[in-house]
Write a protein that holds these residues in place. Sequence first.
Motif, mmCIF file in Angstrom:
data_model
loop_
_atom_site.group_PDB
_atom_site.id
_atom_site.type_symbol
_atom_site.label_atom_id
_atom_site.label_comp_id
_atom_site.label_asym_id
_atom_site.label_seq_id
_atom_site.Cartn_x
_atom_site.Cartn_y
_atom_site.Cartn_z
ATOM 1 N N ASN A 7 22.825 25.915 -81.618
ATOM 2 C CA ASN A 7 23.272 27.189 -81.763
ATOM 3 C C ASN A 7 22.236 28.183 -82.141
ATOM 4 N N ASP A 8 22.324 29.627 -81.897
ATOM 5 C CA ASP A 8 21.451 30.413 -82.413
ATOM 6 C C ASP A 8 20.895 30.081 -83.625
ATOM 7 N N GLU A 9 22.005 29.925 -84.663
ATOM 8 C CA GLU A 9 21.415 29.876 -86.029
ATOM 9 C C GLU A 9 20.330 29.000 -86.147
ATOM 10 N N GLU A 10 20.708 27.677 -85.519
ATOM 11 C CA GLU A 10 19.834 26.428 -85.796
ATOM 12 C C GLU A 10 18.680 26.834 -85.273
ATOM 13 N N VAL A 11 18.395 27.154 -83.863
ATOM 14 C CA VAL A 11 17.150 27.681 -83.304
ATOM 15 C C VAL A 11 16.242 28.806 -84.173
ATOM 16 N N LYS A 12 16.906 29.570 -84.737
ATOM 17 C CA LYS A 12 16.474 30.912 -85.452
ATOM 18 C C LYS A 12 15.743 29.999 -87.029
ATOM 19 N N LYS A 13 16.708 29.059 -87.473
ATOM 20 C CA LYS A 13 16.233 28.296 -88.584
ATOM 21 C C LYS A 13 14.827 27.720 -88.432
ATOM 22 N N PHE A 14 14.671 27.328 -87.288
ATOM 23 C CA PHE A 14 13.282 26.627 -86.975
ATOM 24 C C PHE A 14 12.480 27.582 -86.540
ATOM 25 N N SER A 15 12.673 28.826 -86.404
ATOM 26 C CA SER A 15 11.845 29.989 -86.015
ATOM 27 C C SER A 15 11.329 29.713 -84.357
ATOM 28 N N LEU A 16 12.252 29.300 -83.768
ATOM 29 C CA LEU A 16 12.161 29.035 -82.404
ATOM 30 C C LEU A 16 12.949 30.095 -81.420
ATOM 31 N N ASP A 17 12.968 29.904 -80.303
ATOM 32 C CA ASP A 17 13.923 30.706 -79.245
ATOM 33 C C ASP A 17 14.038 29.919 -78.278
ATOM 34 N N ASN A 18 15.147 30.014 -77.285
ATOM 35 C CA ASN A 18 15.770 29.414 -76.351
ATOM 36 C C ASN A 18 14.669 28.867 -75.505
ATOM 37 N N ARG A 19 13.506 29.502 -75.196
ATOM 38 C CA ARG A 19 12.406 28.840 -74.534
ATOM 39 C C ARG A 19 11.770 27.777 -74.997
ATOM 40 N N ASP A 20 12.053 27.489 -76.124
ATOM 41 C CA ASP A 20 11.259 26.475 -76.771
ATOM 42 C C ASP A 20 12.355 25.005 -76.738
ATOM 43 N N ILE A 21 13.520 25.155 -76.197
ATOM 44 C CA ILE A 21 14.177 24.025 -76.192
ATOM 45 C C ILE A 21 14.713 23.429 -74.838
ATOM 46 N N ASP A 22 13.929 24.115 -73.841
ATOM 47 C CA ASP A 22 14.161 23.777 -72.604
ATOM 48 C C ASP A 22 13.778 22.357 -72.116
ATOM 49 N N ILE A 23 13.116 21.592 -72.882
ATOM 50 C CA ILE A 23 12.823 20.308 -72.808
ATOM 51 C C ILE A 23 13.953 19.282 -73.174
ATOM 52 N N VAL A 24 14.911 19.816 -74.079
ATOM 53 C CA VAL A 24 15.667 18.821 -74.702
ATOM 54 C C VAL A 24 16.600 18.086 -73.783
ATOM 55 N N VAL A 25 17.273 18.694 -72.530
ATOM 56 C CA VAL A 25 18.195 18.306 -71.914
ATOM 57 C C VAL A 25 17.197 16.989 -70.960
ATOM 58 N N GLY A 26 16.117 17.120 -70.574
ATOM 59 C CA GLY A 26 15.382 15.996 -69.919
ATOM 60 C C GLY A 26 15.230 14.952 -70.774
ATOM 61 N N TYR A 27 14.785 15.179 -72.081
ATOM 62 C CA TYR A 27 14.680 13.971 -72.920
ATOM 63 C C TYR A 27 15.944 13.508 -73.168
ATOM 64 N N LEU A 28 17.321 13.996 -73.319
ATOM 65 C CA LEU A 28 18.485 13.332 -73.382
ATOM 66 C C LEU A 28 19.022 12.572 -72.067
ATOM 67 N N ARG A 29 18.163 12.894 -71.000
ATOM 68 C CA ARG A 29 18.527 12.211 -69.899
ATOM 69 C C ARG A 29 18.126 11.040 -69.799
ATOM 70 N N GLU A 30 16.716 10.806 -70.380
ATOM 71 C CA GLU A 30 16.107 9.341 -70.518
ATOM 72 C C GLU A 30 16.722 8.441 -71.403
ATOM 73 N N THR A 31 17.854 8.188 -71.367
ATOM 74 C CA THR A 31 18.610 7.310 -72.208
ATOM 75 C C THR A 31 19.379 6.287 -71.367
ATOM 76 N N ILE A 32 18.935 5.098 -71.690
ATOM 77 C CA ILE A 32 19.678 3.860 -70.752
ATOM 78 C C ILE A 32 21.043 3.925 -70.847
ATOM 79 N N GLY A 33 21.652 3.762 -69.564
ATOM 80 C CA GLY A 33 23.097 3.566 -69.484
ATOM 81 C C GLY A 33 23.904 4.589 -69.116
ATOM 82 N N ILE A 34 23.207 5.890 -69.475
ATOM 83 C CA ILE A 34 24.213 7.221 -69.173
ATOM 84 C C ILE A 34 24.029 7.593 -67.631
ATOM 85 N N GLU A 35 24.887 8.273 -67.351
ATOM 86 C CA GLU A 35 24.917 8.663 -66.053
ATOM 87 C C GLU A 35 24.497 10.326 -65.924
ATOM 88 N N VAL A 36 24.888 11.027 -66.788
ATOM 89 C CA VAL A 36 24.398 12.364 -66.947
ATOM 90 C C VAL A 36 24.191 12.848 -68.537
#
Length: 319
Positions: A224-253
């Motif tokens: 959420n916004d609070e956490e993103v700000k806590k790390f002094s980041l903005d939403n552009r800094d977390i665009d890689i997260v979902v791709g990283y989550l996808r690379e998990t064995i066994g999941i479909e999405v």
Amino acid sequence: MTKLDSFINEAKTICILGHINPDGDCIGSTLGLYNYIINRYNIDKKVKVYLQKPSDKFNILKGFDKISQDINDAIEYDLCIVCDCGSKDRIKEFCIYMENAKNIVVIDHHETNDIVCENLILDSLAPASCELVYKNIDKSFINRDVAECLYIGIAHDTGVFRYTNTTSETLRIVAELVDKEINFNYLLDTTMFMQKFNQKRIMAEIVNRAKFLLDGKVLFSYTNDEEVKKFSLDNRDIDIVVGYLRETIGIEVAIFAYEIGTNIYKISLRSNGEKINCAEISKRFGGGGHKKAAGFTLKMDVSEIESFLKKKLFVVFNA
Ligand SMILES: [Mn+2]
């Protein structure tokens, strides 16, 4: 001369637009065209790119510092080129330039394109809008600046040429771009792989709270916004997260939710294999995208998102 080139040729003033939260392909295709027009026509044409402020990591591309956020509804461009965007909603505040323009060309590869336009260069099988730009411009005017932009866009939307949307033709185009003596290793590291340390730390938090839903078919997490700000980041800094989550064995999405306004969450989907069509799911909820990468927006508290997904995705998964 291609249709795109003849439109450019006839126009004196040109604006180039893309989608909200511009990604590598959006920035690459808009700036690629911008640099192409400058290289080919020099000062004979007035050309401007309007995008929401992109992540600074793309400032290595020529023309980045000329990207404008100005809104002036009195300006009428001869030509408006919209890149990498499937709906008017996603052009957001810059839509006024499209509405005012004498001519419009749309270049896009989203499965869910609903822009009504006579001059639509649409190919949902193209891995990147940058590939469509490449195919529709005069190759003899592709200099190093243009090549860097188009390379970035293709690399970003193909996960550096490893997603199934990559074709042999894509690789041939990339080879042509590499021949322009671009420093591809530097381009990839700077815009894709190098991260702030805090991006790695927030990723650790997000991975730690991730949950398997629907018998392990779905991996879901959020921030959420609070956490993103806590790390002094903005939403552009977390665009890689979902791709990283996808690379998990066994999941479909993989599904990742992040806050774009108070209790408004962007839901991003990335799928493995052929079973799940992310674009179709996202369309049901007012969003869109590609088969393997799409998204939509939900107006609710994060605690409600999980149960919403469980209920709604259950129907999709059992269809
Ligand atoms: Mn794209």
